[in-house]
Design a protein around this motif. Structure first.
Motif, short mmCIF file in Angstrom:
data_model
loop_
_atom_site.label_atom_id
_atom_site.label_comp_id
_atom_site.label_asym_id
_atom_site.label_seq_id
_atom_site.Cartn_x
_atom_site.Cartn_y
_atom_site.Cartn_z
N PRO A 8 36.83 -7.61 -2.40
CA PRO A 8 37.62 -7.57 -3.64
C PRO A 8 37.89 -6.13 -4.07
O PRO A 8 37.07 -5.24 -3.83
N HIS A 9 39.03 -5.95 -4.71
CA HIS A 9 39.40 -4.63 -5.21
C HIS A 9 38.29 -4.04 -6.08
O HIS A 9 37.70 -4.75 -6.90
N GLY A 10 38.01 -2.80 -5.93
CA GLY A 10 37.08 -2.11 -6.80
C GLY A 10 35.64 -2.14 -6.31
O GLY A 10 34.82 -1.31 -6.71
N LEU A 11 35.34 -3.09 -5.44
CA LEU A 11 33.95 -3.22 -4.99
C LEU A 11 33.52 -2.04 -4.13
O LEU A 11 32.39 -1.55 -4.23
N PHE A 12 34.43 -1.57 -3.32
CA PHE A 12 34.07 -0.45 -2.43
C PHE A 12 33.80 0.81 -3.25
O PHE A 12 32.81 1.50 -3.04
N GLY B 277 44.29 -9.28 -4.88
CA GLY B 277 42.92 -9.11 -5.34
C GLY B 277 41.96 -8.63 -4.27
O GLY B 277 40.81 -8.33 -4.56
N MET B 278 42.40 -8.58 -3.05
CA MET B 278 41.52 -8.15 -1.96
C MET B 278 42.08 -6.88 -1.31
O MET B 278 43.28 -6.64 -1.31
N GLU B 279 41.20 -6.09 -0.77
CA GLU B 279 41.64 -4.92 -0.04
C GLU B 279 40.85 -4.81 1.26
O GLU B 279 39.84 -5.49 1.44
#
Lengths: 542, 194
Positions: free
Chosen positions: A331-335, A464-466
């Motif tokens: 998900p976006h932002g998790l990394f 929403g995913m990257e």
């Protein structure tokens, strides 16, 4: 003042377009001092001024305007056809045509129904060998010394027998040792004995062409491929018999070329090296250290050039790269969050984001335990320095998955041991609304240290995913033979490597079930195939 | 359009001012003479395409040279240590050297100095330069005309080039106010020297 006796003849040959490949290489090597480069630049400029002097400025300007207007089409077409993208496209078109021809039903008529196969679950495909992946660039896997040679002579390598005396007799003896694909010995036509005897006695396994070049060079001759045979003839501009040169080489490379002298660290080490040089190329050389790892040697032009050629050929030390590539879908932002928590202070910069080996492993470990994170470890084969290697999630190209990822990686080891890395990622994604494939490309070229990881983000998979790609390269084979046997390499089953656990030597995480816990692989050699206790699938020990 | 015309004229003015330096870089970097014109053309087209990126407040040559060096390095990488190309690490040094020389003395001053040096050449040498560089006579032709071997012609041209390079350097230093030794630049070789 520039006093190198070779400078002016070599510069003149270069500017006149008559320099032979050894002369070109030699010129590149002797332009090491500022004064030499200054003289070289002045001569280049004078040559250009002379060529332009006969035309008035207005005429020259008009010629430049014409250049902008319309470059001649054959030139453009040639450049266009040389582009790798065009080659790949052409290869893909041919493959697609063949596939269509093979699979298309013979009795099909009218509009065909489209069968949409269910989306397969993500799986890793065996990685293809570089040679199979790069049909248009097969020379990329060849040693540099043999790239200028015609294909029929490229692949035959010899362990040279002692060669000395007259050129013609030596090359005839050598030719008998080089077998062609039809089992016949190499055809040679020694039209000269040159102006000096030859001598070569080395245990280093050199490419056949390198050996022939060294013999030609020692005798003031040149070896050229004519038809299906190698012709030895007098060189137009042989290196002078009395010229002096010096050259630097890494100690490990020089030791491999001269048969690993055993006097390292002793007072007479350099005398021993000189003795071995005389044993190898028949001419004495003087050696001295130039820093911890570099050794300078000095002698006649031909002797220095011959030993340099041996060094630059097969005994070359470690020039292979072990790639590691992990693709995270999350998900976006998790990394960014995991990065801030596990690698404080690491921020993306204009030059990109790089992680140390430890940071890389910590980040992977942390992310693999998070919900919604999909981790793929890509089994990318090793590559030679300066050559490309390609990985694709669909090597056969028969059944296209909904997401396809391919990567072309190239790493070049520079003289300081740093890596100049090019990464080209391509993601193809099925777009349901347009019923077509959309493509995202990402290419970067960066300089990293071995073991550092390049972080590449920005490829969006779905809302929403990257997708984040972690790519690193290590220099390997520091002491082993220069190249493994290709058939063995390709015959070996490709399996994913387990994920090492930071600060716990001998412990890994399964690439199939990293969330399940650690696995003890202590005592297993690197590359050993083991069974995952959680999934029952096989992987290799890193 | 007028703006396109102005942009084109501006580009040509910039390019004309550094053409010889760019060509010198390509001559020094590429061994094959037949590839140099192609490469120059390619670099010119790249510069033209990217001309909007050029900051007019800065000098043109360093920008153009940077583009040429990058293109040359791409070539080096593309063909894997391409034979006939100066090693990558030397390309930048050559470009820097030529750029610095151009900053010290514009090409126009060098051309003027060359004209003076050519005027000081002995007649046989001047004739050889005339035939080779102005009339584009081949080495074989010159060899047949003069009765000298092709090797001797190459050597004579090489000596002339060196002498002219030295002469240009001395002239330009002289213009900068550096005192010359007596007699310079009179030591230019005649074509029959060996």
């Amino acid at each position: 003042m520039n006093t190198d006796p070779d400078f002016h003849p070599l510069t003149a040959a270069w500017l006149d377009g008559t320099a032979t490949p050894p002369e070109q290489q030699l010129l590149g090597e002797i332009l090491h001092t500022p004064i030499m480069m200054s003289d070289y630049a002045a001569l280049c400029h004078t040559e250009t001024l002379l060529r332009q002097h006969s035309r008035p400025a207005a005429q020259r300007r008009e010629a430049l305007a014409q250049l902008l207007a319309a470059p001649p089409w054959p030139w453009r077409m040639l450049r266009f056809c040389r582009r790798p993208a065009v080659r790949w496209s052409a290869a893909a078109a041919v493959a697609a045509a063949l596939l269509t021809w093979t699979l298309w039903p013979a009795d099909s008529s009218g509009p065909s129904s489209v069968v949409v196969k269910p989306k397969p679950s993500p799986r890793l495909m065996p990685a293809a060998s570089p040679a199979r992946d790069l049909p248009g660039d097969a020379t990329a896997v060849l040693p540099p010394a043999d790239k200028s040679v015609e294909p029929w002579l490229r692949n035959y390598y010899v362990r040279p027998i002692p060669l000395s005396g007259e050129l013609a007799a030596s090359v005839r003896a050598l030719a008998a040792e080089i077998k062609m694909s039809n089992g016949q010995p190499l055809a040679v036509d020694p039209q000269t004995n040159g102006d000096a005897p030859v001598y070569l006695k080395t245990s280093a396994a050199l490419p056949a062409w390198t050996v022939l070049e060294i013999l030609a060079l020692q005798s003031g001759a040149e070896a050229v491929v004519s038809g299906k045979q190698v012709v030895f003839r007098n060189a137009k501009k042989p290196l002078p018999l009395d010229g002096r040169l010096h050259e630097d080489q890494p100690r490990s490379v020089l030791m491999a070329a001269l048969g690993n002298w055993s006097a390292q660290g002793f007072d007479d080490e350099w005398e021993a090296a000189g003795f071995l040089a005389k044993e190898t190329i028949g001419s004495p050389l003087k050696f001295w250290p130039n820093g911890d790892e570099i050794i300078t040697f000095n002698g006649t032009s031909r002797a220095v050039w011959a030993l340099g050629k041996i060094c630059r050929a097969s005994p070359r030390a470690p020039q292979r790269l072990q790639w590691s590539a992990n693709v995270l879908k999350l998900p976006h932002g998790l990394f960014e969050k995991a990065l801030a928590e596990n690698c404080p202070g690491r921020m993306s910069t204009a030059n990109g984001l790089f992680l140390s080996d430890t940071e890389h492993q910590m980040l992977l470990r942390a992310l693999s335990m998070q919900q919604g994170v999909d981790l793929m470890t890509l089994p990318i084969p090793v590559s030679d320095s300066g050559t490309r290697v390609k990985w694709t999630s669909n090597p056969e190209g028969l059944e296209r998955t909904q997401d396809e990822l391919s990567a072309v990686l190239e790493g070049t080891i520079d003289s300081s041991g740093s890596l100049d890395v090019i990464v080209a990622l391509k993601m193809e994604k099925w777009n349901e609304s347009t019923r077509g494939w959309s493509t995202q490309d990402l290419t970067c070229q960066v300089m990293i240290q071995p073991g550092q990881t390049i972080v590449l983000g920005g490829l969006v998979r779905e809302p929403g995913m990257e997708s984040v790609h972690l790519i690193s390269a290590q220099i390997i084979d520091t002491t082993g033979p220069p190249k493994p046997d290709p058939p063995k390499e390709s015959a070996r089953e490709e399996l994913p490597y387990a994920i090492p656990v930071v600060d716990k030597p001998g412990m890994v995480q399964s690439p199939y079930a990293p969330e399940k816990g650690f696995i003890d692989v202590e005592g297993f050699k690197r590359g050993t195939r083991v069974e995952c206790p959680y999934s029952g699938k096989h992987f290799r020990v890193p | 359009m007028a703006s396109d015309h102005a942009r084109r004229e501006s580009f040509l003015t910039h390019l004309s001012g550094c053409e010889s330096t760019l060509r010198a870089f390509i001559a020094g970097a590429l061994a094959a003479t037949h590839e140099r014109a192609d490469f120059f053309q390619e670099v010119v087209l790249i510069l033209w395409r990217r001309y909007d990126d050029f900051d007019a407040a800065r000098p043109f040559l360093p920008w153009a040279m940077g583009v040429a060096v990058r293109r040359m390095k791409e070539e080096y990488r593309r063909v894997q240590r391409r034979p006939g190309l100066l090693p990558a690490e030397q390309l930048e040094r050559l470009a820097n050297e030529l750029t610095a020389a151009e900053e010290r003395q514009p090409a126009a001053a060098e051309e003027a100095a060359l004209a003076e040096c050519l005027a000081a050449l002995p007649e046989s040498s001047a004739r050889l330069v005339q035939r080779r560089y102005y009339e584009r006579a081949g080495i074989e032709t010159l060899s047949a005309e003069t009765g000298q071997s092709t090797v001797a012609i190459y050597q004579t041209l090489s000596r002339l080039r060196r002498a002219l390079a030295d002469c240009i350097r001395r002239r330009l230093r002289s213009e900068d106010g550096i005192q010359l030794r007596a007699g310079s630049p009179g030591h230019l070789p005649a074509a029959h020297e060996h």
